[in-house]
Structure formats: structure tokens, C-alpha cells
Scaffold this active site. Sequence first.
Site, mmCIF file in Angstrom:
data_model
loop_
_atom_site.group_PDB
_atom_site.id
_atom_site.type_symbol
_atom_site.label_atom_id
_atom_site.label_comp_id
_atom_site.label_asym_id
_atom_site.label_seq_id
_atom_site.Cartn_x
_atom_site.Cartn_y
_atom_site.Cartn_z
ATOM 1 N N LYS A 1 -9.784 1.881 -2.632
ATOM 2 C CA LYS A 1 -10.189 1.375 -1.322
ATOM 3 C C LYS A 1 -11.578 1.880 -0.955
ATOM 4 O O LYS A 1 -11.870 3.074 -1.077
ATOM 5 C CB LYS A 1 -9.161 1.819 -0.272
ATOM 6 C CG LYS A 1 -9.387 1.229 1.112
ATOM 7 C CD LYS A 1 -8.281 1.684 2.055
ATOM 8 C CE LYS A 1 -8.464 1.079 3.446
ATOM 9 N NZ LYS A 1 -7.417 1.536 4.381
ATOM 10 N N GLU B 1 0.850 -1.194 0.000
ATOM 11 C CA GLU B 1 0.000 0.000 0.000
ATOM 12 C C GLU B 1 0.887 1.246 0.000
ATOM 13 O O GLU B 1 1.930 1.274 0.655
ATOM 14 C CB GLU B 1 -0.874 -0.008 1.264
ATOM 15 C CG GLU B 1 -1.781 1.214 1.401
ATOM 16 C CD GLU B 1 -2.494 1.263 2.746
ATOM 17 O OE1 GLU B 1 -3.492 1.981 2.852
ATOM 18 O OE2 GLU B 1 -2.040 0.574 3.686
ATOM 19 N N CYS C 1 -5.252 -2.902 2.846
ATOM 20 C CA CYS C 1 -4.982 -2.757 4.277
ATOM 21 C C CYS C 1 -6.170 -3.199 5.123
ATOM 22 O O CYS C 1 -6.563 -4.359 5.123
ATOM 23 C CB CYS C 1 -4.579 -1.304 4.566
ATOM 24 S SG CYS C 1 -3.766 -1.081 6.180
#
Length: 503
Positions: A319, A255, A372
Site C-alpha cells: 500500500k 485487507e 482500502c
Amino acid sequence: MKWFLACVAAGAASACGFAPLNLWPLTLVGVAFLLWALESAPSLRSALLRGWGFGLGQFVLGLNWIATAFTYQSNMPAWLGWIAVVLLSLYLAVYPAAAAGLAWRWAGGDRLRMVLIFAAAWIVTEYLRAVMFTGFPWNPLGVSLLLTPASLFAALFGTYGLSGLAALIAGGLYLLARRGWKDGGGLAVAVAALVGIAWLATPAPSGEPGPAVRIVQPNVSQDQKHEEGYGPQLLRFRESAVNTTGEPRLLLWPEDGVPFLLDERPSDARMIGSWLGEDDLLLTGGFKIERDSAGRATGARNSAWVIDPAGRLLGRYDKAHLVPYGEYLPMRALLEPIGLSRLVPGTLDTWEGPGPRTLDLPRFGRVGLQICYEIVFSGQVVDRANRPDFIFNPSNDAWFGRWGPPQHFAQARLRALEEGLPVLRSTPTGISGVIDARGRVLASLPWQELGVIDTRLPPPAPPTLFARAGNWMPFVFALLLVIAAAGLAALQSRPKRASERRT
């Protein structure tokens, strides 16, 4: 007060069953003690208070890594991190309290019924913890069973169902400790049967390992990355991208792997592409800036990009499940003037993406991406209409201390179990690794270690029951437990009704 403090201690002991300590019997013993405490609670209020104390102890110890995140934000004192841990735990403990209160209220004074209702209530309240107020499902009770054969239960009934099974096992210990040999033994047989069914019904991965994969862990800490302008990280990425075999490889970077706005500066994308082998592909974290009609930046996207050797951007995932106070500041107009800010650098709030998405990778199959924190949300990681061959979880755990990374990795293993899909993780400082479709760790890099993992893409398994039905399955399990408790109550009341008719 004595019982409350004992429950706080039992909750703290139960947190030792989670990573990194993995002392999973302590989790079961802690929950068994909570059930013992509920048995002696004189009122609903007392039962709620004991459940709340248990949750408080579990979350304060288990979430201690959150305090570490505050040490990377110069605008806020580090001690504020521990206040944040306690305040968050005060809220999260409401859910174990609700499970305890429901069990006490509907047990009717019967220990086995209390265990059954407690397990059902824990499933429901843990699910609510995962969805209320954006949700925070970190450290579900079931993750304590990850190192045991019982973990396969997650492939049938999901993580929340696995948590219910953990509550049942703890309930068996409680019943045996109270000399309830018949009820405790019967529950032990039922749990063993459930685990056996899960073992038989969980599909095994099928097929041979796929194409070559290289996972890179540059071991650049959170403060180094920004202070040195990504220099060390980019140098290590460039060195790791050299292809000496000529075989096509899929490279996986973490990330926020590159600092460039790849869609706005094609020359940077071409530079990165030039590091790759002729038939390689790269999946890396990065950012996209959203702009208004005048070109002014209005927001950001935490993204993962697919790059080929020519520097072309073949796909992007944004995300969807963002971290409050990490990627955006709620109530910014109120909090910013008093000195509060996000825990990561930058002034632009991150915008959420549309949700799980599958990208087609030439020569490498279909990938589902979860960036994440997203990987901890059971049942929300895969586009079920377009099932991928594997999941890539680029992450940045560099600011989560010693406890956060192994807990994060453990929850990624649960997603592999649930979905029957391999999960590959790349993080700046660890833990990076390869998890097969049954949740087994095939390779990993420890925390704060520079290195790469060269492997082949593990094969997926056929869709599990949970992969087909999602989070309906834990509710089915909870309903079965409630039905069992109701049936037990009916059986217990039947002799009494007969005697009343004779009278």
C-alpha cells in the site's frame, strides 16, 4: 450570523446526497442555496465565511463515521472521535470557502458568471483537497451524481470534473430560482449536451466475461478479529476455499486477511495454499515486517499477496497511500507521551509502497491493486504504463460504522468509471462487490453479512479519455469554464464601450 447558520444547514443537507442516504437532489439544492447566499454577501470576507459554513455542515455530517473508529482504540476516549470529526471538518471547509470566495470576487455582479467561476473553482479546490497534506478526497461533490446518467461524465473529465458538473447543475437551479430563465435554461441545455457527449464518448466494456472469481466476506468485526486470534475468520476462509467444480478460480480475501508473516513462515503459506483447488489462485491482504540487519522489526508493510496451491508467493503489492493516525502516527515523539496512538492495533508504523503496480496472474490476467483507502484517490490507482485488466480493492471497513462502508464503495465505483476497468472489492464486514467498467454494481454483499460472491471477471472497456490523460482533464474543464466566464464578461462590456466611444 443568520446567513452563516443557514449555509451550515445547507451543507448538512447536501451531505444527505452521499451514501448511504443517496438523496442526491438535496446536494444540488444545498449548493444552489450556497450560490444564493453568495449573491447577497456584502464582502469577500462574508462570502468566504458562508462557503466555510457550508463546508463545515457538509463534512461534519458526511464524515460522522470517523467518530466510530475511535471506539476501537481503548487508549483514547470515544468522545474524542467527535472532536476529531469537527476539527477535521474545520480544516476541510477551507476548500469550499476558497471556491465561494473566488466566485464572489470574480463574478462582477453577474449570476451566470458566478456559477461558471464557482464550478471552475470547485474543481480546483477539490483537487487541492485531494493532494494537500497527504490529501483527503473523501466524498467529492460529484459522487452525488453517481446514481444519475451524468455520472458518465467522470469517464471524460474525472471525478473532479464530475464535481464541476454537479456545481453547474446546482447553478442552473439557482438561476431558475432567481427567475433567470434565459441563463438557467441555457445552462440546462449546455449540461444536457455535456451529459449526452459523455454518454456517446464513454467506451463500453468489450469481450466476454473472464475466468471464475470468488469474493469472500467473512463478517468478522474489528474487535472479534484480534480478540479471537483470527480463528473465526480463518475458519470461514478455509470453508470458502473448497473448490467443488474443479474449474480454476481466483479467490479474493480482504485487507489484513491473514495474520501470518507469509514470507517469513513458508509453512503458513503452504497451509493456506493447501486449501485451494488445483488451479486456483488467491489474492489476500496481509503484512510484511521490515527488519534491520540485526533482525529487529523497524516497520511494517500493508500488503496484498498472490498465493498458489503450492503455497508459493507469486507477487506482492505494498500500500502506497497510508492513513495518518491509522497506519502511522505523525509526530510520534510528541503525541505518544500524551497518550495518543494509532487507531489500529500495533506499535510499528506502516511504511508506504512505491505506488500503483500491475501484477500478472497466471490464467487470470493482469490485476491492479489498491488497498482500502487508496481507492478514493482519483487518477492515482492504475499504472498507466502497464494497464491492468481489472482492479482489486481489498479493504477493511469494519471500524467505519454504517456510513463509511457505502461511501467507500461509491468512490470505488467512480474509479471504475474513470478508468474503464472493473473493480472487485473484498472486505471483512462489507460492502464487498463486483463493479463493471461503467461503474455499475453487478453483485454485492451488504454490510455485516457473511457470504461469498461467485461470478466471472467482468471485461474491461477500452481506455477512457480520463484513463489516457488523468487529472489534466478536470483542469481542462475548469479552464473551459473560466474562458466561458471571461467571454461572457467581454460580451457584457462591449455595449458599454461603444457608448463610451459615442460620448
